[in-house]
Design a protein around this motif. Sequence first.
Motif, short mmCIF file in Angstrom:
data_model
loop_
_atom_site.label_atom_id
_atom_site.label_comp_id
_atom_site.label_asym_id
_atom_site.label_seq_id
_atom_site.Cartn_x
_atom_site.Cartn_y
_atom_site.Cartn_z
N GLY A 251 15.64 27.37 18.51
CA GLY A 251 14.20 27.43 18.77
C GLY A 251 13.56 28.31 17.72
O GLY A 251 14.04 28.36 16.57
N PHE A 252 12.49 29.01 18.10
CA PHE A 252 11.74 29.79 17.12
C PHE A 252 11.32 31.14 17.68
O PHE A 252 10.94 31.24 18.85
N ASP A 253 11.39 32.16 16.81
CA ASP A 253 10.71 33.42 17.06
C ASP A 253 9.27 33.27 16.59
O ASP A 253 8.94 32.35 15.82
N MET A 270 7.52 39.26 17.28
CA MET A 270 7.47 39.34 18.74
C MET A 270 8.86 39.52 19.35
O MET A 270 9.01 40.15 20.39
N GLY A 271 9.86 38.94 18.71
CA GLY A 271 11.18 38.99 19.32
C GLY A 271 11.25 38.14 20.57
O GLY A 271 11.61 38.60 21.65
N VAL A 272 10.88 36.84 20.41
CA VAL A 272 10.89 35.91 21.53
C VAL A 272 11.63 34.65 21.10
O VAL A 272 11.97 34.46 19.92
N TRP A 273 11.86 33.76 22.05
CA TRP A 273 12.44 32.45 21.76
C TRP A 273 11.57 31.40 22.44
O TRP A 273 11.29 31.48 23.63
N ILE A 274 11.11 30.43 21.63
CA ILE A 274 10.37 29.32 22.21
C ILE A 274 10.99 28.02 21.73
O ILE A 274 11.47 27.92 20.59
N LEU A 320 -1.45 37.03 24.95
CA LEU A 320 -1.04 35.65 24.70
C LEU A 320 -0.46 35.01 25.95
O LEU A 320 -0.84 33.89 26.34
N GLU A 321 0.43 35.73 26.62
CA GLU A 321 1.10 35.19 27.80
C GLU A 321 0.15 35.06 28.99
O GLU A 321 0.10 34.02 29.66
N ASN A 322 -0.62 36.12 29.24
CA ASN A 322 -1.42 36.16 30.47
C ASN A 322 -2.69 35.32 30.39
O ASN A 322 -3.08 34.68 31.38
N GLU A 323 -3.35 35.34 29.24
CA GLU A 323 -4.68 34.71 29.16
C GLU A 323 -4.67 33.34 28.51
O GLU A 323 -5.63 32.58 28.69
N TYR A 324 -3.61 32.99 27.77
CA TYR A 324 -3.64 31.74 27.02
C TYR A 324 -2.49 30.80 27.38
O TYR A 324 -2.69 29.58 27.42
N LEU A 325 -1.29 31.32 27.60
CA LEU A 325 -0.16 30.46 27.91
C LEU A 325 0.07 30.31 29.41
O LEU A 325 0.59 29.29 29.86
N GLY A 326 -0.29 31.34 30.17
CA GLY A 326 -0.06 31.30 31.61
C GLY A 326 1.40 31.37 32.00
O GLY A 326 1.79 30.94 33.09
N LYS A 328 5.34 33.72 30.88
CA LYS A 328 6.05 34.69 30.07
C LYS A 328 6.94 33.97 29.07
O LYS A 328 7.53 32.92 29.37
N LEU A 329 7.05 34.54 27.88
CA LEU A 329 7.96 34.01 26.89
C LEU A 329 9.34 34.61 27.07
O LEU A 329 9.49 35.73 27.58
#
Length: 576
Positions: A251-253, A270-274, A320-326, A328-329
């Motif tokens: 996936g992607f950071d 960010m240190g995330v995985w999508i 990003l998570e709370n207001e736009y994606l709805g 958690k990453l």
Amino acid sequence: MADLRFDSQPPKHTDVPRPRRAEGQWSFGYREPLNKNEESKKNDDPLNVRDRILYTYSKRGFDSIDPADLRGRFRWLGLYTQRKPGIDGGKTGALEEEELDDRYFMLRVRSDGKLLSPAAVRALGTIGVDYARDTADVTDRENIQYHWIDIKDVPSIWERLDEVGLHSMEACGDSPRPFLGSPVAGVAVDEIIDGTSALAEIERRYLNNKDFSNLPRKFKTALTGHPSQDVSPETNDVSFVGSVHPEHGPGFDVWVGGGLSTNPMLAQKMGVWIPLEDVPDVWEGVASIFRDYGYRRLRSRARLKFLVADWGIEKFQEVLENEYLGKKLVNLESPASPVGHRDHIGVHAQKDGKSYIGVAPSVGRVSGTLLVQLADLLEEYGVAGARLTPYQKIVLIGVDNDKVEALIERLDEIGLSARPSNWRRNTMACTGIEFCKLAIVDTKERARSLVTELERRFPTLDTPITVNVNGCPNACARTQVADFGLKGQLVLDDEGQQVEGFQVHLGGATGLGANFGRKLRAHKVTSEGLDDYVSNVVTNYLVDRKEDEIFADWVARADEELLRGDKALQSAEPVS
């Protein structure tokens, strides 16, 4: 996502503190324009200028163009007026823009990481031949850039581009600028994940979309699934970087807030995985934060990097998570950074058993004629197509192995080397004073002559040393992340005369050890003295380096006297 067209009201966000001073942020209700650029965008969405170009300006000529369109909205269609010939660099900041304007345009054509078919390469070449006085440059945003474009020819150019799936939509302006994609997406043996489909979906959803045509300023995107991180992700507003989760797979950071110019900042990770399918939604969320919360009062602070720096990466991810994606990453440690960058020059194996070949024009300068010749070779040798790179190079995809050597010989004949010198391979230059209204000095020809001289003086250089030449402080050629970053300005020579020259950044880098290098105080180099300066510093490095020490590491520890280059140590290699 909320619809934030010009006639709609933004949502009320309550979990981000209201700033003490109004910065024009839409999310806090500051909708009244605070400068002329914001006023122009409010008066008329810049995307509307396309019809005026097609049906009015191209038919009535240059003098019919509304100044607000000419010096503003035209940029959303990839058009800038170019610099009037004969205006020296000392007048760049002194003259009004209309005094610098020529009656011709620079035109940028996006590639966005696409594989350019032989037909597309031919179309790009014939446009240069037929409409641009045979100009064509490969830029470090994976664009083809033309000059001498007449407004009357723009509809015909767009029609020719459209026939091969290309366009200039939002190639400039306060918009989603051209995307950087891995030049070897889908074919590299060591690729983590192919993100081509995500870039195509972002283009489909969000380009030519009035929800994203009025951003505070430019918004630059990069995406790569290659472990070399071959799209300079540290210097883009948003980057998607290939990463592997132990349970979910490839996936992607997400990295945000990179950018150079006069206030350079590296992107924060960010240190995330999508997953691949979520990339367009996350892109939309990041771009929407920039649109809604981005600073619009001062153009000099209207880039996403300033918002990220003020908020911090944790706050940015929370919004990003709370207001736009709805949602958690998934958290995951960011992928390791490679040493330096990979430009894919030379011959490399593909996962399908064929090869790809990376070739180096000289500082990105090609021509319409050369692109037509390249298209001829692609067809003759049955090559699938070509991609442009973020380092002003070209990669040919899908070459039969038994045709590789013959094709390389033919490429050499037209000026595209698959086995260039280290100097030619690692030197970039922006447009410079020849055409750019912001430039102060010549860049393209100066860089080409520098490469020629360094090849003569150091014919067997055994280590990569990057040289990035820029005509002004805006860092279009990424000067702060090069071994030699040369920022054009006027300087005084030994006789006290004002001449073209450069401020020097040394030892900048992306990848592992990414940094902006050293800038020596009060140190300037004349353009005339540039060959000797670079030669002296390179010689000092070759003599003084430790075993396996790269140039950037040497710069970090070297005595300033060695970096000023007034004289060279006893040469490690003969310099004639």
